[in-house]
Write a protein that holds these residues in place. Structure first.
Motif, PDB file in Angstrom:
ATOM      1  N   GLY A 264      41.661   7.574  95.090  1.00  0.00           N
ATOM      2  CA  GLY A 264      40.423   6.804  95.143  1.00  0.00           C
ATOM      3  C   GLY A 264      39.345   7.266  94.188  1.00  0.00           C
ATOM      4  O   GLY A 264      38.166   7.054  94.430  1.00  0.00           O
TER       5      GLY A 264
ATOM      6  N   GLY B  17      40.310   6.150 114.779  1.00  0.00           N
ATOM      7  CA  GLY B  17      39.278   5.117 114.939  1.00  0.00           C
ATOM      8  C   GLY B  17      39.775   3.773 114.441  1.00  0.00           C
ATOM      9  O   GLY B  17      39.562   2.741 115.082  1.00  0.00           O
ATOM     10  N   MET B  18      40.471   3.796 113.307  1.00  0.00           N
ATOM     11  CA  MET B  18      41.019   2.538 112.785  1.00  0.00           C
ATOM     12  C   MET B  18      41.992   1.937 113.794  1.00  0.00           C
ATOM     13  O   MET B  18      41.982   0.742 114.069  1.00  0.00           O
ATOM     14  CB  MET B  18      41.754   2.790 111.467  1.00  0.00           C
ATOM     15  CG  MET B  18      40.853   3.192 110.322  1.00  0.00           C
ATOM     16  SD  MET B  18      41.865   3.408 108.843  1.00  0.00           S
ATOM     17  CE  MET B  18      40.607   3.873 107.656  1.00  0.00           C
TER      18      MET B  18
ATOM     19  N   ASP C  28      37.738  15.310 109.100  1.00  0.00           N
ATOM     20  CA  ASP C  28      37.788  14.373 110.233  1.00  0.00           C
ATOM     21  C   ASP C  28      38.876  13.320 110.089  1.00  0.00           C
ATOM     22  O   ASP C  28      38.830  12.295 110.756  1.00  0.00           O
ATOM     23  CB  ASP C  28      36.441  13.658 110.380  1.00  0.00           C
ATOM     24  CG  ASP C  28      36.255  12.578 109.315  1.00  0.00           C
ATOM     25  OD1 ASP C  28      36.942  12.645 108.283  1.00  0.00           O
ATOM     26  OD2 ASP C  28      35.445  11.668 109.527  1.00  0.00           O
TER      27      ASP C  28
ATOM     28  N   ILE D   4      45.111   2.927 105.518  1.00  0.00           N
ATOM     29  CA  ILE D   4      45.293   4.343 105.220  1.00  0.00           C
ATOM     30  C   ILE D   4      43.962   5.078 105.343  1.00  0.00           C
ATOM     31  O   ILE D   4      42.969   4.714 104.723  1.00  0.00           O
ATOM     32  CB  ILE D   4      45.877   4.554 103.809  1.00  0.00           C
ATOM     33  CG1 ILE D   4      47.249   3.875 103.707  1.00  0.00           C
ATOM     34  CG2 ILE D   4      45.977   6.042 103.491  1.00  0.00           C
ATOM     35  CD1 ILE D   4      47.918   4.002 102.354  1.00  0.00           C
TER      36      ILE D   4
ATOM     37  N   TRP E  15      42.391   1.176 102.108  1.00  0.00           N
ATOM     38  CA  TRP E  15      42.353   2.632 102.054  1.00  0.00           C
ATOM     39  C   TRP E  15      40.933   3.139 102.159  1.00  0.00           C
ATOM     40  O   TRP E  15      40.015   2.543 101.593  1.00  0.00           O
ATOM     41  CB  TRP E  15      42.953   3.048 100.712  1.00  0.00           C
ATOM     42  CG  TRP E  15      43.052   4.512 100.410  1.00  0.00           C
ATOM     43  CD1 TRP E  15      44.163   5.290 100.549  1.00  0.00           C
ATOM     44  CD2 TRP E  15      42.033   5.364  99.855  1.00  0.00           C
ATOM     45  NE1 TRP E  15      43.887   6.576 100.112  1.00  0.00           N
ATOM     46  CE2 TRP E  15      42.595   6.643  99.689  1.00  0.00           C
ATOM     47  CE3 TRP E  15      40.703   5.162  99.486  1.00  0.00           C
ATOM     48  CZ2 TRP E  15      41.869   7.729  99.175  1.00  0.00           C
ATOM     49  CZ3 TRP E  15      39.973   6.234  98.984  1.00  0.00           C
ATOM     50  CH2 TRP E  15      40.565   7.505  98.830  1.00  0.00           C
ATOM     51  N   SER E  16      40.750   4.207 102.873  1.00  0.00           N
ATOM     52  CA  SER E  16      39.434   4.834 102.855  1.00  0.00           C
ATOM     53  C   SER E  16      39.541   6.330 103.070  1.00  0.00           C
ATOM     54  O   SER E  16      40.450   6.824 103.733  1.00  0.00           O
ATOM     55  CB  SER E  16      38.524   4.223 103.920  1.00  0.00           C
ATOM     56  OG  SER E  16      37.217   4.733 103.760  1.00  0.00           O
ATOM     57  N   ASN E  17      38.592   7.018 102.488  1.00  0.00           N
ATOM     58  CA  ASN E  17      38.468   8.458 102.683  1.00  0.00           C
ATOM     59  C   ASN E  17      37.143   8.691 103.382  1.00  0.00           C
ATOM     60  O   ASN E  17      36.110   8.223 102.919  1.00  0.00           O
ATOM     61  CB  ASN E  17      38.507   9.155 101.302  1.00  0.00           C
ATOM     62  CG  ASN E  17      37.914  10.561 101.345  1.00  0.00           C
ATOM     63  OD1 ASN E  17      36.955  10.856 100.641  1.00  0.00           O
ATOM     64  ND2 ASN E  17      38.474  11.413 102.168  1.00  0.00           N
ATOM     65  N   SER E  18      37.199   9.366 104.530  1.00  0.00           N
ATOM     66  CA  SER E  18      35.943   9.697 105.203  1.00  0.00           C
ATOM     67  C   SER E  18      35.522  11.094 104.770  1.00  0.00           C
ATOM     68  O   SER E  18      34.694  11.263 103.901  1.00  0.00           O
ATOM     69  CB  SER E  18      36.119   9.604 106.715  1.00  0.00           C
ATOM     70  OG  SER E  18      34.953  10.016 107.388  1.00  0.00           O
ATOM     71  N   LEU E  19      36.157  12.100 105.345  1.00  0.00           N
ATOM     72  CA  LEU E  19      35.800  13.473 105.003  1.00  0.00           C
ATOM     73  C   LEU E  19      37.081  14.288 104.896  1.00  0.00           C
ATOM     74  O   LEU E  19      38.185  13.761 105.019  1.00  0.00           O
ATOM     75  CB  LEU E  19      34.909  14.073 106.100  1.00  0.00           C
ATOM     76  CG  LEU E  19      33.588  13.354 106.398  1.00  0.00           C
ATOM     77  CD1 LEU E  19      33.042  13.819 107.737  1.00  0.00           C
ATOM     78  CD2 LEU E  19      32.575  13.613 105.295  1.00  0.00           C
TER      79      LEU E  19
ATOM     80  N   GLU F  86      40.888  11.821 113.084  1.00  0.00           N
ATOM     81  CA  GLU F  86      40.013  11.059 113.964  1.00  0.00           C
ATOM     82  C   GLU F  86      39.623   9.735 113.301  1.00  0.00           C
ATOM     83  O   GLU F  86      39.536   8.691 113.960  1.00  0.00           O
ATOM     84  CB  GLU F  86      38.738  11.859 114.279  1.00  0.00           C
ATOM     85  CG  GLU F  86      38.991  13.208 114.917  1.00  0.00           C
ATOM     86  CD  GLU F  86      39.015  14.342 113.877  1.00  0.00           C
ATOM     87  OE1 GLU F  86      39.872  14.311 112.964  1.00  0.00           O
ATOM     88  OE2 GLU F  86      38.202  15.251 113.991  1.00  0.00           O
ATOM     89  N   PHE F  87      39.386   9.814 112.019  1.00  0.00           N
ATOM     90  CA  PHE F  87      39.019   8.610 111.253  1.00  0.00           C
ATOM     91  C   PHE F  87      40.137   7.568 111.372  1.00  0.00           C
ATOM     92  O   PHE F  87      39.898   6.394 111.669  1.00  0.00           O
ATOM     93  CB  PHE F  87      38.806   9.030 109.794  1.00  0.00           C
ATOM     94  CG  PHE F  87      38.321   7.942 108.876  1.00  0.00           C
ATOM     95  CD1 PHE F  87      37.182   7.215 109.165  1.00  0.00           C
ATOM     96  CD2 PHE F  87      38.988   7.674 107.689  1.00  0.00           C
ATOM     97  CE1 PHE F  87      36.721   6.230 108.287  1.00  0.00           C
ATOM     98  CE2 PHE F  87      38.538   6.705 106.813  1.00  0.00           C
ATOM     99  CZ  PHE F  87      37.405   5.972 107.117  1.00  0.00           C
TER     100      PHE F  87
END
Ligand code: TPP
Ligand code: SF4
Ligand code: SF4
Ligand code: SF4
Lengths: 297, 911
Positions: B561, B593-594, B586, B549, B579-583, B589-590
């Motif tokens: 998170g 990328g995964m 973005d 995610i 799970w990750s939160n970039s910004l 796009e994030f």
């Protein structure tokens, strides 16, 4: 061992190593870095594989912000990834650069340094873009000749994987990125020697996967953010030694020795000049040193 | 020295401002630049000094010693005790440079020790601390108090308010100072004259008394007769109160509020007590001032509300009692552990400290170096924020699973159980015969996690079954939690200990069956009754064990998170969403990328399989490469194959084999989900979202559309509909809502669905399944009710229904696969709108506000919005009725040959 000699420009030298040592390449055009992306795209389109025998996936994004986001995502999910940019493009990447570094992610970005627009746009070279990234936590490595670009591209790649600090590898826009020169081309064996598989497997083990899930990119409060932020310190204090070790390893392979700071000139010099790039300055120093000797003898 | 002018940095003025006597300088930066020689201010000071010295222009006789340090990152406290530590360090022979202050760094030992007890506070300044809940009005009342003191007395006054970042059941701490001298102490209070606890449950959870000074006053809101209060305090609290010789006042503020007809509003009552005890104003003056403030605050809501508040103020003091402290602590119980002993080490050692409000004491080494945290930690924080929880009537329940589906917090769950497993069930554990055609022999249980329920009542609201004999009795009914807490805890633990039912035997298209699937997102800190979280939970029930995610910043990144705890969790096999939160900007796009990383590694794994065919066995390789993975069972089968390959690789030690081992898990299908709100999808991240759906890659995008930027307090986005009042659109949004779905459909290659769980849950489920199955980009736009809409969230599902019936929120699915079969890809899932829009808008403050403040504009907007609906529906109808034919088989166009000369020329082009 004999290596092929090729006559190429700085961008191609960087792209060559980047394409051979990565899996996901997110790109966006901006002068004078566009050619790096174009090369990568062309090579992948032709089916040229990386050193592990797989063709890198090159994707054009809708902005450098998007390229940085895609790169960040790809790195999180365990791929070796890179991007190329300069100037305004680099500025758009800054928000992600903080996160990529804060998460101790291995990656190299190649930047043909270009002026940031002020009273006017300028596509030409200086370091105003790179200098705007000083606080992001990326290591910064500067190369100053076409051969240096190729060499430091590989040294950066090897170093980031071991040190876990991302590296911004930069060189002068146009003067280096577009200078054509005859260089010794690094081979697949060189690259494999510099990138031991175990370090790559380690990087894969840190990847996000639902098979062993973790959560990254949390939001933290005043109680813990500061302490967590200081947790990265050892990676920065270890970095110079790791880089030098990689430079030494590279020297053993190729005979070209680099140092964190390369001094050039008389050992008993009383005046020294410090700068990022040193091509013509060295020329002058040699000239001046020789003259001084002549005068002395 | 304070810097006012930072840029342009004036060396000359800086040097001139330093006393010539200075021999040592320490520079404090409130930022960190990893890898830099020093932080920016330090570097500038050093430059100025050296430059001045070298040029002979420095007024100082010699170059002073200069050190630098970091303080206050992310609002970390900075106090006089820390300043003292900084100066004390200078006095040492080898004063630290590049130090930190305010933390304990046991990794690189940068931190300076400081004495937390050291204080320079002026004793004439009165310090007061108030612990309350976000919802109980403590902060509002304290803001009022500060105003009263500031404006009605000669005192100087200061207020600072600290919130935790949970969206429901959040604790607030108010720090108030007042006194005859100007107040310079801009840091939190640690040595308070007065501590007030507005919520009794805090006494066993939070150490409040350690902030009370010797002889200070403790005011406690205790919902019980004063005689019982002492015995209901934990031993630690009793001991500290005795030791500090505290004056302890108690009041049953909830009782007083009830009597005054104010429900649970205790804020003015507690405020009155504060004024009475602190004596900052003469009693009568204080009461007059409070009443004036009440007029101001509640005047708009009518006379009755004001009068009730007045009454509460007048009666409060009669119920305020001073407690006689015994000589010894006698309590038979201790403060509650913040997490049970069964929790994993990290939770015990780190998470628990944060929950207890002691995160500041954690040293650097306690934290992961790269920000990776374990999932599944929310289950350990028992928040007990609801006084009522649902109780199941198994005798009338039809086992439809609707309650489970809508629960925003994954608190109520269904399970199918083999009867033999019930032998050891706790006596109060309820089951019923399973109402499944194929599983008639099994038992069914519907269980609530009593300490995690937020009391939102959505489950009760959605329950379709009403008792035929008892009025208002449903198959689920809210009941007080405390009396059944322990019993239900035992039931819940037992429920969890029972094995999960085989997923392959369930039909994921049915809401009834979905209730049996384990949610891998639970007990988040989202608002009570949040409309976003049920979708997230559903996604984890369906695909959680193979989901990555990417989460845009917004509510979903906060409830998803925000430390201390993490609501995403794992199943028995240890699998679950990562799970990750970039910004904020973005996220698409994030997530892309995964996807790229997974596809690349998948590709690489396949290549390696081919190359290792001989070692692994041709058949297994062929099977693995050709395996379909569109159903649970097929994915399961692939996992088995991967295990077989792994076995065959043991012992194999070629580089290729080792590489394959490193990427082998990528042979099993992964599901990438990109989550975020409308602010992200319609506005700041739209360019990226558009690019990602155009890329053709297999990602699933879930837009949880609250029609405002919820996380930042409800600002207008392009998803905000015409006429809605939002922040930044105080006069109502003058333009219509952007049609994101239509824009996405325009590509023809994107799966698009617009859904509203409250209106049609099976359409919701279908959309999730189809989106995930579609081998390309998918966008689901999910209507999410939200507190920002301004109504009681327990009606969230009814409002969703109205949104659909009025045509305000048309539901549809656009599946490009249908076009391939010659069918129209667009299916409308809602009926022709018949209900007037007004019926929907009249229930939500975001629309009615304008009705009150500017009725003419509101009417005009409503008319416009009604027309928007009609026009859009016409367009959709048209699109959905278009004839599609099977496209003729055409050879693909020849690719334009690339001319090498042209390519080379391009390389030298400059743009
Ligand atoms: C570049 C940037 N600008 C602003 C913010 C502040 N911010 C955080 S969340 C948010 C709003 C999120 O709204 P939405 O996407 O609708 O999600 P919701 O909270 O409604 O779920 C904003 C403005 C930010 N984090 N980053
Ligand atoms: S009241 Fe709300 S939180 Fe509690 S079980 Fe029902 S839906 Fe879930
Ligand atoms: S919604 Fe009501 S009838 Fe349906 S499962 Fe829940 S309690 Fe039973
Ligand atoms: S979306 Fe609304 S209801 Fe849900 S957590 Fe955010 S603000 Fe609360």
């Amino acid at each position: 061992m004999t290596r092929p000699k090729v006559t190429i420009d700085g961008n191609e030298a960087a792209a060559y190593v980047a394409h051979r040592t990565n899996e996901v390449i997110a790109i966006y055009p901006i002068t004078p870095s566009s050619n790096m992306g174009e090369w990568a795209d062309e090579w992948s389109a032709k089916g040229i594989p990386n050193i592990w025998g797989s063709v890198p996936d090159v994707i054009e994004m809708q902005s450098e912000g998007g390229a940085a986001g895609a790169l960040h995502g790809a790195l999180q999910a365990g791929a070796l990834g890179t991007t190329f940019t300069a100037s305004q493009g680099l500025l758009l990447m800054i928000p992600n650069m903080f996160k990529i570094a804060g998460e101790l992610t291995s990656t190299v970005m190649h930047v043909s340094a270009r002026t940031v627009a002020a009273h006017a746009l300028s596509i030409f070279g200086d370091h105003s873009d790179v200098m705007a990234c000083r606080s992001t936590g990326w290591a910064m490595l500067c190369s100053s000749s076409v051969q240096g670009v190729m060499d430091l591209a590989l040294i950066s790649q090897a170093t980031t994987i071991e040190a876990r600090v991302p590296i911004l590898h930069f060189f002068d826009g146009f003067r280096t990125s577009h200078e054509v020169a005859k260089v010794e081309q690094l081979t697949v064996d060189d690259m494999r020697a510099m990138l031991p598989e175990e370090s790559i497997h380690q990087l894969r083990r840190r990847a996000m996967t639902p098979d062993k899930p973790i959560l990254r990119g949390t939001a933290q409060n005043p109680d813990v953010f500061f302490q967590s932020r200081e947790r990265v310190n050892p990676f920065y204090s270890n970095f110079p030694a790791i880089l030098q070790a990689q430079m030494d390893k590279f020297a053993a392979l190729t005979g070209r020795q680099y140092h964190l700071f390369d001094y050039h000139g008389a050992p008993d010099a009383e005046r020294a000049l410090v700068m990022m790039n040193r091509y013509f300055a060295e020329e002058y120093v040699d000239y001046a040193t020789a003259r001084a000797r002549k005068l002395a003898s | 020295m304070k810097i006012r002018l930072f840029r342009p940095w004036s060396v000359e003025h800086f040097l001139a401002a330093l006393p010539v006597s200075v021999k040592q300088i320490v520079v404090l930066d409130r930022t960190k630049e990893p890898g830099a020689a020093g932080e920016p201010l330090y570097a500038d000071v050093l430059t100025a000094l050296t430059e001045g010295y070298l040029a002979g222009k420095s007024p100082l006789p010699a170059l002073p010693m200069v050190t630098g340090g970091r303080y206050g990152l992310s609002s970390k406290e900075f106090t006089p005790a820390m300043v003292k530590a900084v100066f004390d360090e200078l006095a040492k022979p080898n004063a630290k440079n590049s130090f930190t202050v305010g933390i304990q760094d046991d990794v690189t030992f940068t931190s300076l020790d400081y004495d937390p007890k050291f204080s320079t506070e002026d004793d004439h300044t009165h310090r007061a601390l108030f612990f309350g809940l976000g919802a109980d009005g403590t902060v509002g009342a304290n803001k009022n108090s500060i105003k009263i003191i500031g404006e009605d007395t000669d005192f100087y006054a200061q207020g600072y308010f600290v919130y935790d970042s949970k969206k429901s059941g959040a604790m607030t701490t108010s720090h108030l100072r007042f006194g005859p001298k100007p107040i310079r102490s801009s840091y939190l209070i640690s040595d308070a004259h007065f501590v007030a606890c507005h919520q009794f449950p805090f006494v066993e959870k939070i150490d409040m008394i350690s902030s009370l000074r010797q002889g200070g006053t403790f005011l406690l809101n205790a919902p019980m007769p004063k005689e019982q209060v002492w015995d209901n305090l934990p031993i630690e609290v009793q001991r500290q109160l005795i030791e500090k010789q505290a004056k302890v006042y108690v009041i049953d503020a909830y009782g007083v509020a009830r009597e005054a007809g104010m429900g649970v509003r205790i804020n003015t009552i507690m405020q009155t007590c504060f004024f009475a005890i602190s004596g900052v104003l003469p009693k009568d003056e204080a009461i007059a001032a409070i009443k004036k403030a009440i007029e101001k605050t509640y005047g708009k809501r009518g006379r009755i509300v004001v009068e009730k508040n007045f009454e509460a103020v007048d009666t409060a003091l009669a119920h305020l009692n001073l407690l006689e402290l015994p000589a010894e602590a006698t309590s038979t119980f201790s403060m509650r552990r913040s997490v049970p002993l069964a929790a994993p080490d990290f939770v015990q050692d780190v998470t628990a400290r944060m929950i207890e409000g002691k995160g500041d004491l954690l040293p650097v080494s306690a934290f992961p170096d790269d920000g990776s945290y374990p999932t599944g930690t929310a289950q350990w924080e028992k928040r007990n924020i609801s006084l009522e929880i649902p109780v199941w009537d198994e005798s009338i329940c039809i086992q439809c699973g609707k309650c489970v589906l809508v629960c925003p917090h994954a608190v109520i769950r269904g399970k199918l159980i083999h009867p033999s497993l019930l032998e050891n069930a706790p006596p109060a554990f309820k089951t019923a015969d399973a109402k499944w055609k194929d599983y008639k022999d099994l038992k069914y249980s519907l269980q609530v996690a009593p300490e995690d329920c937020t009391g939102c009542t959505l489950c009760v609201e959605v329950c379709p079954v009403k008792s035929k004999t008892e009025v208002k009795h449903k198959a689920l009914n809210m009941a007080p939690q405390p009396p059944i807490r322990e019993q239900e805890n035992r039931n819940w633990d037992y429920f969890l200990s029972l094995p999960e039912f085989d997923r392959n035997k369930l039909n994921p298209k049915l809401v009834k069956d979905i209730q049996i699937l384990q949610p891998l997102f639970e007990f988040s800190g989202a608002c009570t009754g949040c409309g976003e979280t049920p979708y997230v939970k559903l996604l984890t029930q369906l695909f959680g064990d193979r989901a990555l995610i990417a989460n845009a910043t917004g509510c979903s990144s906060i409830y998803g998170g925000n430390l201390p705890t993490t609501p995403y969790t794992t199943n028995a096999a240890g699998r679950g969403p990562t799970w990750s939160n970039s910004l904020f900007e973005d996220n698409a796009e994030f997530g892309l990328g995964m996807r790229l990383a997974i596809d690349k590694q998948h590709q690489y794994a396949k290549e390696l399989l081919e190359r290792l065919k001989d070692l692994i066995g041709e058949e297994l390789v062929a099977d693995t490469l050709a395996a379909p993975q569109s159903t649970e069972a097929e994915i399961q089968a692939q996992r088995v194959r991967v295990e077989q390959i792994r076995e065959r690789l043991t012992g194999a030690n070629s580089p290729l084999a080792r590489d394959l081992k490193a990427v082998i898990e990528h042979l099993v299908k992964k599901s990438v989900w990109i989550l975020g709100g409308d602010g992200w999808a319609y506005d700041i991240g739209y360019g990226g979202l558009d690019h990602v759906i155009a890329s053709g890659r297999n990602v699933n995008i879930l837009v949880m559309d609250t029609e405002v930027y919820s996380n930042t307090g409800g600002q207008c986005s392009k998803a905000t509909p015409r006429g809605a009042v939002a922040k930044f659109a105080a006069g109502g949004k003058p333009t219509g809502k952007k049609d994101l779905g239509l824009m996405a459909m325009d590509y023809g290659t994107v799966y698009v669905a617009q859904i509203a769980m409250g209106a049609n849950d099976s359409q919701t489920v279908k959309a999730f399944l189809e989106a995930e199955a579609y081998d390309g980009p998918s966008v689901i736009i999910a209507y999410s009710h939200c507190i920002a809409h301004g109504y009681d969230m327990s009606h969230g599902l009814d409002q969703q229904k109205l949104a659909v019936e009025t045509g305000y929120w048309p539901m549809y699915r656009y599946n490009p696969m249908l076009a391939e079969d010659g069918k129209n890809p667009l299916q409308l899932d809602s009926r022709d709108p018949k209900t007037p829009l007004r019926q929907f808008t009249q229930n939500e403050t975001r629309f009615t506000m304008l009705m009150r403040s500017n009725p003419e504009a509101a009417e005009a907007f409503l008319k416009g919005a009604q027309k928007d609906i009609e026009d859009r529906w016409k367009l959709y109808k048209h699109l959905a009725s278009m004839e599609y034919g099977v496209p003729a088989e055409e050879p693909p166009p020849e690719p334009t040959p690339s001319n090498p000369a042209e390519v080379a020329a391009r390389k030298n082009e400059v743009q």
